[in-house]
Write a protein that holds these residues in place. Structure first.
Motif, PDB file in Angstrom:
ATOM      1  N   ARG A   1      14.466  29.280  44.193  1.00  0.00           N
ATOM      2  CA  ARG A   1      14.580  30.226  43.079  1.00  0.00           C
ATOM      3  C   ARG A   1      15.915  30.062  42.361  1.00  0.00           C
ATOM      4  N   ARG A   2      16.980  29.826  43.114  1.00  0.00           N
ATOM      5  CA  ARG A   2      18.271  29.602  42.470  1.00  0.00           C
ATOM      6  C   ARG A   2      18.243  28.330  41.624  1.00  0.00           C
ATOM      7  N   ALA A   3      17.596  27.271  42.144  1.00  0.00           N
ATOM      8  CA  ALA A   3      17.510  26.016  41.385  1.00  0.00           C
ATOM      9  C   ALA A   3      16.692  26.181  40.118  1.00  0.00           C
ATOM     10  N   LEU A   4      15.724  27.092  40.128  1.00  0.00           N
ATOM     11  CA  LEU A   4      14.897  27.327  38.936  1.00  0.00           C
ATOM     12  C   LEU A   4      15.540  28.301  37.963  1.00  0.00           C
ATOM     13  N   GLY A   5      16.739  28.767  38.282  1.00  0.00           N
ATOM     14  CA  GLY A   5      17.467  29.582  37.317  1.00  0.00           C
ATOM     15  C   GLY A   5      17.667  31.035  37.698  1.00  0.00           C
ATOM     16  N   ALA A   6      17.205  31.460  38.876  1.00  0.00           N
ATOM     17  CA  ALA A   6      17.401  32.859  39.275  1.00  0.00           C
ATOM     18  C   ALA A   6      18.878  33.124  39.535  1.00  0.00           C
TER      19      ALA A   6
ATOM     20  N   ALA B   1      21.501  41.560  51.478  1.00  0.00           N
ATOM     21  CA  ALA B   1      21.272  41.203  50.075  1.00  0.00           C
ATOM     22  C   ALA B   1      22.441  40.404  49.520  1.00  0.00           C
ATOM     23  N   THR B   2      23.656  40.796  49.868  1.00  0.00           N
ATOM     24  CA  THR B   2      24.839  40.049  49.414  1.00  0.00           C
ATOM     25  C   THR B   2      24.863  38.649  50.004  1.00  0.00           C
ATOM     26  N   ARG B   3      24.471  38.551  51.245  1.00  0.00           N
ATOM     27  CA  ARG B   3      24.436  37.230  51.891  1.00  0.00           C
ATOM     28  C   ARG B   3      23.419  36.321  51.215  1.00  0.00           C
ATOM     29  N   ALA B   4      22.268  36.870  50.874  1.00  0.00           N
ATOM     30  CA  ALA B   4      21.258  36.061  50.188  1.00  0.00           C
ATOM     31  C   ALA B   4      21.745  35.629  48.808  1.00  0.00           C
TER      32      ALA B   4
ATOM     33  N   SER C   1      22.232  35.172  41.015  1.00  0.00           N
ATOM     34  CA  SER C   1      22.552  35.772  42.312  1.00  0.00           C
ATOM     35  C   SER C   1      22.261  37.265  42.323  1.00  0.00           C
ATOM     36  N   GLY C   2      22.494  37.928  41.178  1.00  0.00           N
ATOM     37  CA  GLY C   2      22.208  39.358  41.112  1.00  0.00           C
ATOM     38  C   GLY C   2      20.739  39.660  41.306  1.00  0.00           C
ATOM     39  N   GLN C   3      19.859  38.771  40.800  1.00  0.00           N
ATOM     40  CA  GLN C   3      18.425  38.976  40.974  1.00  0.00           C
ATOM     41  C   GLN C   3      18.006  38.785  42.426  1.00  0.00           C
ATOM     42  N   ILE C   4      18.631  37.797  43.079  1.00  0.00           N
ATOM     43  CA  ILE C   4      18.332  37.594  44.510  1.00  0.00           C
ATOM     44  C   ILE C   4      18.772  38.816  45.311  1.00  0.00           C
ATOM     45  N   ALA C   5      19.979  39.297  45.023  1.00  0.00           N
ATOM     46  CA  ALA C   5      20.474  40.470  45.743  1.00  0.00           C
ATOM     47  C   ALA C   5      19.590  41.682  45.491  1.00  0.00           C
ATOM     48  N   ALA C   6      19.165  41.866  44.230  1.00  0.00           N
ATOM     49  CA  ALA C   6      18.307  43.007  43.907  1.00  0.00           C
ATOM     50  C   ALA C   6      16.980  42.924  44.643  1.00  0.00           C
ATOM     51  N   GLN C   7      16.446  41.707  44.795  1.00  0.00           N
ATOM     52  CA  GLN C   7      15.172  41.544  45.493  1.00  0.00           C
ATOM     53  C   GLN C   7      15.271  42.009  46.941  1.00  0.00           C
ATOM     54  N   PHE C   8      16.281  41.534  47.653  1.00  0.00           N
ATOM     55  CA  PHE C   8      16.403  41.879  49.071  1.00  0.00           C
ATOM     56  C   PHE C   8      16.817  43.352  49.251  1.00  0.00           C
ATOM     57  N   LEU C   9      17.624  43.865  48.355  1.00  0.00           N
ATOM     58  CA  LEU C   9      17.993  45.275  48.444  1.00  0.00           C
ATOM     59  C   LEU C   9      16.780  46.154  48.189  1.00  0.00           C
TER      60      LEU C   9
ATOM     61  N   THR D   1      17.686  33.603  32.465  1.00  0.00           N
ATOM     62  CA  THR D   1      16.404  34.160  32.934  1.00  0.00           C
ATOM     63  C   THR D   1      16.551  35.659  33.181  1.00  0.00           C
ATOM     64  N   ARG D   2      15.513  36.362  32.850  1.00  0.00           N
ATOM     65  CA  ARG D   2      15.495  37.809  33.053  1.00  0.00           C
ATOM     66  C   ARG D   2      14.211  38.180  33.781  1.00  0.00           C
ATOM     67  N   LEU D   3      14.312  39.184  34.634  1.00  0.00           N
ATOM     68  CA  LEU D   3      13.151  39.690  35.355  1.00  0.00           C
ATOM     69  C   LEU D   3      12.848  41.101  34.884  1.00  0.00           C
ATOM     70  N   ARG D   4      11.585  41.301  34.557  1.00  0.00           N
ATOM     71  CA  ARG D   4      11.176  42.654  34.212  1.00  0.00           C
ATOM     72  C   ARG D   4      11.133  43.520  35.474  1.00  0.00           C
ATOM     73  N   PRO D   5      11.247  44.832  35.332  1.00  0.00           N
ATOM     74  CA  PRO D   5      11.180  45.691  36.524  1.00  0.00           C
ATOM     75  C   PRO D   5       9.907  45.482  37.331  1.00  0.00           C
ATOM     76  N   VAL D   6       8.792  45.208  36.647  1.00  0.00           N
ATOM     77  CA  VAL D   6       7.532  44.986  37.374  1.00  0.00           C
ATOM     78  C   VAL D   6       7.618  43.722  38.214  1.00  0.00           C
ATOM     79  N   ASP D   7       8.201  42.667  37.632  1.00  0.00           N
ATOM     80  CA  ASP D   7       8.346  41.426  38.394  1.00  0.00           C
ATOM     81  C   ASP D   7       9.287  41.618  39.586  1.00  0.00           C
ATOM     82  N   LEU D   8      10.366  42.371  39.382  1.00  0.00           N
ATOM     83  CA  LEU D   8      11.293  42.629  40.474  1.00  0.00           C
ATOM     84  C   LEU D   8      10.624  43.423  41.596  1.00  0.00           C
ATOM     85  N   LEU D   9       9.759  44.354  41.221  1.00  0.00           N
ATOM     86  CA  LEU D   9       9.043  45.128  42.222  1.00  0.00           C
ATOM     87  C   LEU D   9       8.104  44.237  43.022  1.00  0.00           C
TER      88      LEU D   9
END
Length: 403
Positions: free
Chosen positions: A314-319, A388-391, A321-329, A14-22
């Motif tokens: 989100r992790r179960a749906l394929g997200a 972010a790392t903890r998440a 760990s880097g995407q989770i960390a990027a979200q919280f950061l 799975t990939r997130l576009r910058p707009v989705d990450l924002l």
């Protein structure tokens, strides 16, 4: 013949576009507005303090330099020094003329000491002098000092021989003189007040002085004809050279007993003292930034704990760990960025309001306008790394179990 089953299709990452990450980064601040606003407020106060302190100091400096430019920073004063017993050693009678012969010196004037006292009238007790000095003055004193009159007129070739005085603004206030034409009791004689001198930063001693003509002071007020203070206007590029030779020129027999100063240097020292105070307040602003960063870190840690179910889903749906960390950061950085912009606006408004109230030109260093938001983003990013790392390290099964 047995046909081998086709190989399993490779899993698509799975990939997130910058707009989705924002959008994901804005999710936390939008759903937890009060907590996010309070966290951003800490950063806002720190940045506002930095902008306000540097801006007010810069505005004060701009105001001071503008006044120095009008007055001229090439003024040098020569006055009696002290001997080994801490007694003043008068300047020689030739000091004023000798100093005028220094090549880079453009103009020279002087004031001389007298033995007279000044009172509002003859009925005032003699011990109530009001700390007002009576000085003999050259006719070009105001021109050389770039001083001005609040009211009235200055001494001229006629009035310098008559019982006429010009008062400094504080001397006039202490004597109760409000306008030219009034009379004061000076040297056991009634003197007419011709004018009142305005305050001058480079010669503050004139504010508490009663100035009379040199011939009148020598004839009737006990002046000995020597200068108490000689004021020199030098070529701006040669001021250090004139300072170096002024003492030996004024009193060749005892140059160590001559005091040479440059009033603008005193004003520079005053600015340096203000700079030291600015450093102290900047340190306090740094503490405010640290507190703001801790507030953001606390908000992010609590957010991770409250949103464990969302993280597990989100992790179960394929997200990843880097995407989770990027979200919280990103959430932390956005709070820092908003706080930085708000602090920049608040600090700038404070500077302009204060400068307007003081009558100063408003000045904010350009580097602070850029550094403010940048510093706030960096502080927020550092504060958000651990949450972010903890998440990102949260286990999907444990997160869903706790949801």
């Amino acid at each position: 013949m047995t046909v081998a089953p086709p190989p399993p299709a490779p899993s698509r990452r799975t990939r997130l576009r910058p707009v989705d990450l924002l959008r994901l980064g804005l999710l936390g601040p939008r759903t937890r507005r009060t907590r996010s606003a309070l966290s951003a407020l800490g950063i806002c106060l720190g940045i506002a303090a930095v902008i306000a302190v540097t801006g007010i100091s810069s505005s004060n400096q701009a105001h001071l330099l503008a006044r120095l430019d009008r007055l001229g920073s090439n003024l040098i004063t020569v006055s009696p020094g002290k001997d080994i017993d801490q007694r003043l050693v008068p300047l020689p009678a030739t000091a004023e003329r000798m100093l005028a012969n220094i090549a880079p010196v453009e103009r020279v004037t002087a004031t001389g000491a007298t033995k007279a006292e000044v009172y509002r009238n003859a009925l005032v007790p003699r011990e109530q002098t009001g700390s007002i000095s009576v000085l003999a003055a050259r006719l070009n004193l105001l021109d050389v000092l770039h001083a001005s009159l609040l009211s009235g007129t200055w001494l001229d070739p006629a009035s310098e021989n008559l019982p006429v005085t010009v008062l400094g603004d504080q001397a006039a206030e202490r004597l109760g003189v409000t306008a030219p034409g009034e009379r004061v009791w000076l040297g056991e004689q009634s003197y007419e007040v011709a004018g009142i001198v305005a305050a001058n930063e480079l010669a503050p001693e004139l504010r508490t002085a009663a100035l009379v003509g040199w011939p009148q002071a020598s004839a009737h007020l006990g002046a000995d004809g020597t200068a108490a203070t000689v004021y020199l206007r030098s070529h701006p590029e040669r001021v250090p050279d004139v300072q170096a030779v002024a003492a030996a020129t004024a009193n060749p027999a005892a140059p160590g007993k001559v005091a040479v100063s440059r009033p603008s240097d005193l004003l520079t020292a005053r600015g340096e003292a203000k700079g030291a105070l600015t450093g102290l307040v900047l340190a306090l602003a740094a503490v405010a930034l640290l507190v703001g960063g801790v507030g953001i870190a606390n908000t992010m840690v609590v957010g991770v704990m409250e949103r464990r179910g969302e993280i597990g889903l989100r992790r179960a749906l394929g997200a990843r760990s880097g995407q989770i960390a990027a979200q919280f950061l990103l959430e932390a950085v956005l709070m820092g960025f908003v706080g930085g912009l708000a602090g920049l606006a608040a600090g700038a408004l404070t500077v302009y309001a204060y400068a307007l109230a003081q009558g100063w030109p408003a000045s904010i260093p350009a580097y602070t306008l850029v550094a403010g938001p940048v510093v706030s983003v960096l502080v927020a990013a550092l504060a958000g790394i651990h949450p972010a790392t903890r998440a990102a390290r949260a286990s999907p099964t444990e997160a869903l179990r706790s949801a």
